[in-house]
Design a protein around this motif. Sequence first.
Motif, PDB file in Angstrom:
ATOM      1  N   TYR A 117     -22.078  12.899  30.539  1.00  0.00           N
ATOM      2  CA  TYR A 117     -21.801  13.692  31.746  1.00  0.00           C
ATOM      3  C   TYR A 117     -20.912  14.891  31.405  1.00  0.00           C
ATOM      4  O   TYR A 117     -21.156  16.013  31.874  1.00  0.00           O
ATOM      5  CB  TYR A 117     -21.101  12.826  32.793  1.00  0.00           C
ATOM      6  N   SER A 118     -19.879  14.669  30.586  1.00  0.00           N
ATOM      7  CA  SER A 118     -18.955  15.759  30.231  1.00  0.00           C
ATOM      8  C   SER A 118     -19.681  16.875  29.476  1.00  0.00           C
ATOM      9  O   SER A 118     -19.491  18.058  29.761  1.00  0.00           O
ATOM     10  CB  SER A 118     -17.808  15.214  29.371  1.00  0.00           C
ATOM     11  N   GLY A 121     -22.039  18.790  31.778  1.00  0.00           N
ATOM     12  CA  GLY A 121     -21.263  19.701  32.626  1.00  0.00           C
ATOM     13  C   GLY A 121     -20.876  20.961  31.878  1.00  0.00           C
ATOM     14  O   GLY A 121     -20.979  22.078  32.405  1.00  0.00           O
ATOM     15  N   LYS A 125     -22.066  24.802  32.722  1.00  0.00           N
ATOM     16  CA  LYS A 125     -21.040  25.825  32.943  1.00  0.00           C
ATOM     17  C   LYS A 125     -21.275  27.028  32.027  1.00  0.00           C
ATOM     18  O   LYS A 125     -21.256  28.180  32.471  1.00  0.00           O
ATOM     19  CB  LYS A 125     -19.647  25.239  32.677  1.00  0.00           C
ATOM     20  N   TYR A 137     -20.348  16.902  36.999  1.00  0.00           N
ATOM     21  CA  TYR A 137     -18.967  16.432  36.809  1.00  0.00           C
ATOM     22  C   TYR A 137     -18.594  15.390  37.869  1.00  0.00           C
ATOM     23  O   TYR A 137     -17.956  14.377  37.561  1.00  0.00           O
ATOM     24  CB  TYR A 137     -17.987  17.603  36.843  1.00  0.00           C
ATOM     25  N   TYR A 138     -18.977  15.632  39.121  1.00  0.00           N
ATOM     26  CA  TYR A 138     -18.648  14.663  40.176  1.00  0.00           C
ATOM     27  C   TYR A 138     -19.377  13.340  39.947  1.00  0.00           C
ATOM     28  O   TYR A 138     -18.804  12.251  40.147  1.00  0.00           O
ATOM     29  CB  TYR A 138     -18.993  15.229  41.556  1.00  0.00           C
ATOM     30  N   LYS A 153     -12.371  10.378  33.292  1.00  0.00           N
ATOM     31  CA  LYS A 153     -12.105  11.041  34.573  1.00  0.00           C
ATOM     32  C   LYS A 153     -11.125  12.196  34.382  1.00  0.00           C
ATOM     33  O   LYS A 153     -11.286  13.276  34.975  1.00  0.00           O
ATOM     34  CB  LYS A 153     -11.536  10.032  35.570  1.00  0.00           C
ATOM     35  N   LYS A 156     -12.869  15.245  32.912  1.00  0.00           N
ATOM     36  CA  LYS A 156     -13.796  15.877  33.873  1.00  0.00           C
ATOM     37  C   LYS A 156     -13.040  16.610  34.979  1.00  0.00           C
ATOM     38  O   LYS A 156     -13.504  17.655  35.451  1.00  0.00           O
ATOM     39  CB  LYS A 156     -14.729  14.822  34.456  1.00  0.00           C
ATOM     40  N   ASN A 159     -12.098  19.969  33.493  1.00  0.00           N
ATOM     41  CA  ASN A 159     -13.265  20.836  33.332  1.00  0.00           C
ATOM     42  C   ASN A 159     -13.819  21.298  34.675  1.00  0.00           C
ATOM     43  O   ASN A 159     -14.261  22.437  34.820  1.00  0.00           O
ATOM     44  CB  ASN A 159     -14.352  20.108  32.534  1.00  0.00           C
ATOM     45  N   LEU A 160     -13.785  20.405  35.659  1.00  0.00           N
ATOM     46  CA  LEU A 160     -14.252  20.751  37.001  1.00  0.00           C
ATOM     47  C   LEU A 160     -13.337  21.808  37.621  1.00  0.00           C
ATOM     48  O   LEU A 160     -13.804  22.740  38.298  1.00  0.00           O
ATOM     49  CB  LEU A 160     -14.286  19.490  37.868  1.00  0.00           C
TER      50      LEU A 160
END
Length: 635
Positions: A117-118, A121, A125, A137-138, A153, A156, A159-160
């Motif tokens: 996921y990371s 994301g 981006k 990211y969510y 978490k 992320k 990064n979010l």
Amino acid sequence: MRLFLFLMSSSLFAQTGSIIDSLKLELVKDQADTTRAMVLNDLAYYYLYQDTDTAVYYGHKAYDFAEEIGYHKVRANAKLYTGNAFLFSNRMDSAEVFYKQAFGIAKKHELKKSAIYSSLGMLYKNNGKLDRAVRIYYEGIIEDEKEGNEYGKFIKLNNLANVYSILENKQKSIELLLEAVEISENSENPNIRYASGTILNGVGAIYIELGQLEEGLTYFQRSLEANKANENKREIARNYQNIGATQSKLGNYTEALDYLKKAFSLREELADKKELTETYFELGNTYGKLKQNAQVKFHFDRALELGLELGDQALLSKIYQTRSNTYEELGESALALESYKLHTLYRDSILQEENLKNVSEIETKYETAKKDKELLAQNLEIEQANGRLQSRNAQLYFLLFSLVLLGYVFWQRQKRKNQEIDSLKKEHQIKTLESLIQGEEKERFRIARELHDGVNGDLSAIKFKLSALSDKENPAIGEAVAMIDDSCKQVRAISHNLVPPSLENFNLVEALEEYIENTNGIHQPEIDFQHLGEHPRLSKNAEINIFRIVQELVVNALKHAEAQQINVQLSCREEEIQLTVEDDGKGFDTSAQNKSGIGLSNIQSRVDYLQADKDVLSNQEGTSYTLSMNKNLLP
């Protein structure tokens, strides 16, 4: 946020070379298959910090090897690290393909997907697909919360926050960063705790961008306290710089100088020229507010000297702009104008460098169009002739392409058919082996039943009749009864070996223990049995075939090898089962083992049925027979 990610990886980067050397040494050692797969995977990971092409190479090797042994965690990680290598080298499309493959493997085999996921994301981006980056990211944060993955978490959230900052949603970015700070301050993970000061510094910087100077100053002070607790000198210097610049904006010039001098002292110690340059021109700017012209000149000159040494045009543009503003406030119009012109010169140089490729392409197109226009009238006939020729060529190319395409389609269809035929052949071969093995097991059961119910019953009847004559005091009758008892024991042992009740009622390990105990009761030498690891949960078909292989090998060692010592070992670790039967007998010719008799032929049939890897070593000092099996591939 970029600074935070660097801090998390900088210590790792420094150690990468020695780690890679250690891993390569491990690679040449004799290792278990799972260990070798993990070493290849680790090489793919650490080469990300040195050479992305080599990381891709080891990523492919790790995946291929892990696929052979069914090690799904390494398969997923190998795809992830290969995707990261493509991301780091700006090959976005390839990175996305490998990330999606990693995600598919992890989902199918219920593995953790946090790192995937990371990376996804980050990919979205960098590609400018910010809405998709936010969604990914969510989704990753939700999964991290379910798994209790604090570190995932935390990463992320940072990064979010960076994505929301790009989207100009500064308040949302602050909200996410403060959530990350809360995790950091309550975490027992030293890497997470160490980053709290850096994140707080980032929050302060956002408030400064929003024009909320007092709020920014508050977070810079909080950041300074955290960085002092962590003894993070680089971030402490950045705190002093940010606090000094903010105090200068608030008009507190004496306090500003105090903090800027502290920043200068630390940055001089750290020998970071770029950061030292920033402190020099901020000092020049603050001395300008205090009308100390000599100090202004000294610090701006030093900043420019370092900036030119670094060759950083963006930094030089910023220094000249700040110096121009300072000299304007001091009433030095000529110096202000000179600095402004140099600022615009460097600014334009940066823009020119950024657009050089596009400008070059535009100029080429323009010159070509101009020349084409001048020669248009002269070349009209030639172009028409070329057009007709190109039309004919196009038809020929289309025909050739069609033939190639048809050939390719035919080849693909034939390839699929061949694969189907191979699959059917293999399936038929397995079914044939299964039928033969089942037939053999039925025959064993029939013989065992006849031995138990027939021969054993007859022996018991003979014993009963002889026992009735024992009062005649004939010693031969007593000896005969004892011999019949021994024969009954042997018949029962043979019957149990043919169809061991423990294998039917219990599991493979217990069946082997009973078989070896019974064999030790009627044969010499004594057989040693060891079981390592967990009790494997296998189908009865698989257990029967492994049991029969052990029987055949033990009988061969007793009957043909004249062994004085026999060892049987069954080990089970994760997905791998390994069976080893060793003896110190006289050995045999392994090159002719397939022609050496029914016993070895039966063993080979069962090995094929189990889809096992076989390794046989035999010489005058003994024989070692090892089978490696994947639980997921057993029937």
